[in-house]
Design a protein around this motif. Structure first.
Motif: not given
Length: 174
Positions: A53, A57, A83, A87, A128
């Motif tokens: 992740t 990301t 962001s 995430a 998101r």
């Protein structure tokens, strides 16, 4: 010399931005799902998901800044941080989905795990998209941030109107 203004592209419409988001973010997400599965054979699944992740990301934020939302260049540290927050929420959604799966099914197969993981990722991805479009890469926020600290002359009538009526008076009735 190229300036930030000349480098900035026109903001794409919602449909175009979503199509680009699905292409970029979905492509990174799909690759991430395979990376998580491969890495989880060596380390615990939650750790594998956290590592993948983090890397995905960073990559996706750069792609979204350059291509998806037409920001016109590299993502800023502020955009990366925001962001990362979205995430982290997506990471929590995928972890909870996998935890629920393992509570409901004693030994789920790889295909079922992928279906659950990708479904949770898709749900988190829609959220998101909204956060990235409306907050992180919003045009008015980035333009306002660019003008902070720029000194502008103040008209004398505006300066006089902003001055309190008497010393020590914090509020006036309008």
């Amino acid at each position: 010399m190229e300036t930030a203004q000349s480098r900035q592209q026109a903001a794409p419409g919602a449909f175009t931005a979503f199509a680009r988001f699905v292409f970029c973010g979905g492509g990174v997400g799909l690759a991430s799902s395979f990376a998580v599965a491969a890495l989880a054979s060596w380390v615990p699944w939650a750790l594998a998901n956290a590592l993948v992740t983090a890397v995905s990301t960073l990559l996706a934020t750069e792609l979204h800044a350059r291509f998806t939302f037409g920001a016109g260049g590299r993502a800023t540290w502020r955009q990366h941080a925001q962001s990362a927050g979205s995430a982290a929420a997506a990471y929590a959604v995928t972890c909870v989905a996998m935890l629920v799966l393992h509570q409901l099914v004693a030994a789920p197969g790889a295909v079922l795990e992928q279906v659950v993981y990708l479904s949770a990722s898709a749900l988190a991805g829609v959220a998101r998209f909204a956060v990235l479009r409306l907050v992180v890469f919003a045009r008015n926020r980035s333009q306002a941030a660019a003008t902070v600290g720029v000194a502008r002359p103040v008209d004398a009538t505006v300066a006089r109107a902003a001055t309190p009526a008497a010393p020590g008076v914090l509020c006036r009735a309008a």
